[in-house]
Design an enzyme around this catalytic site. Structure first.
Site: not given
Ligand code: NDP
Ligand code: 8X3
Length: 250
Positions: A136, A149
């Site tokens: 991120s 985070y």
């Molecule tokens: P979502 O919340 O839409 O998806 C997160 C996914 O992670 C879900 O499928 C969830 O599955 C899974 N997950 C979380 N905890 C667990 C666990 N303990 N075991 C198994 N699976 C888990 O968020 P995003 O798609 O946005 O996030 C995906 C990645 O991208 C993350 O690492 C996030 O930090 C990163 N990210 C997101 C950004 C954004 O702005 N959206 C920007 C930068 C990075 P389930 O709950 O079904 O287990």
């Molecule tokens: C998610 C992006 O800017 O919300 O990783 O931290 S931010």
């Protein structure tokens, strides 16, 4: 020859879009996550010969190992690992943050990612595969409330570079993708289910979509085998940077 992807966090956001992108391109996909009914929806959409659902909590190392051991023929030879499962919890400053939230982020974003990578390195080396770790911008640029985070994502980016060094000469490629704001369930999770706050954050901002990120992941994973993108930082045009803050004496 059909190639195989394993993606964590395939029940939502980036992970689900990535599973869809690769399955639609003819790959076999091991789709991981806790919400089994959403994984089943991916199987239903693409067919059981294309998508295998692996429901487990990434923080449970035994469940993770059992799920990998139980992969059926046709889904064992993993060519691309996308370590995507992760979360942010809370935006409070460190001095008011929940220690339980901190531990959940470290266990999910750091410990589980390292554990799964360790488990799959032998097959990835054997297949001269690809690792894409979802980091991120929060791991690159600090912001108030980002504390643990951001720290977990700095680990993801640095671990990715370290893997590059260790895997030198194996043909395995490693990329850390560092997205900025994208509209997924991320903020709903971060706010412990506050739909109003989540909608307000994205309203009018033209954030990136899950599909935007999935396309980048597909791109880096399908480059010619002599190319490696080390880090890929990507933001929506609407998001940029603000200055330092200064506390003054009264
Ligand atoms: P979502 O919340 O839409 O998806 C997160 C996914 O992670 C879900 O499928 C969830 O599955 C899974 N997950 C979380 N905890 C667990 C666990 N303990 N075991 C198994 N699976 C888990 O968020 P995003 O798609 O946005 O996030 C995906 C990645 O991208 C993350 O690492 C996030 O930090 C990163 N990210 C997101 C950004 C954004 O702005 N959206 C920007 C930068 C990075 P389930 O709950 O079904 O287990
Ligand atoms: C998610 C992006 O800017 O919300 O990783 O931290 S931010």
């Amino acid at each position: 020859m059909t190639s195989t992807l394993l993606v964590t966090g395939a029940t939502s956001g980036f992970g689900r879009a990535t599973a869809d992108r690769f399955a639609s391109a003819g790959w076999r996909v091991v789709a991981c996550g806790r919400r089994a009914e959403r994984l089943q929806a991916l199987v239903d959409a693409h067919g059981a010969e294309r998508v295998h659902a692996a429901a487990f909590d990434v923080r449970d190392a035994d469940a993770m190992a059992a799920a990998i051991d139980a992969l059926p023929d046709g889904f064992r030879d993993i060519d691309v690992l996308v370590n995507n499962a992760g979360l942010a919890l809370g935006t409070a400053p460190a001095q008011r943050a929940s220690l339980e939230d901190w531990r959940t982020m470290i266990d999910t974003n750091v410990a589980a990612l390292a554990t799964l990578t360790h488990r799959l390195l032998p097959v990835l080396i054997a297949r001269r595969g690809v690792i894409v770790n979802v980091s991120s911008v929060a791991g690159v640029y600090p912001y108030p409330g980002g504390n643990v985070y951001g720290g977990t994502k700095a680990f993801v980016s640095q671990f990715s570079l370290g893997l590059r060094a260790d895997l030198h000469g194996t043909g395995v490629r490693v990329t850390a993708i560092e997205p900025g704001m994208a509209e997924t369930e991320f903020t709903l999770v971060r706010t412990h289910g506050d739909r109003t706050a989540s909608d307000a954050l994205y309203r009018g901002a033209r954030p990136m979509t899950a599909e935007d990120i999935a396309e980048q992941i597909f791109h880096v994973a399908t480059l010619p085998p002599h190319l490696n993108i080390n880090r890929l930082e990507i933001m929506p045009v609407s998001q940029s940077f603000a200055g330092f803050q200064v506390a003054r004496d009264e």
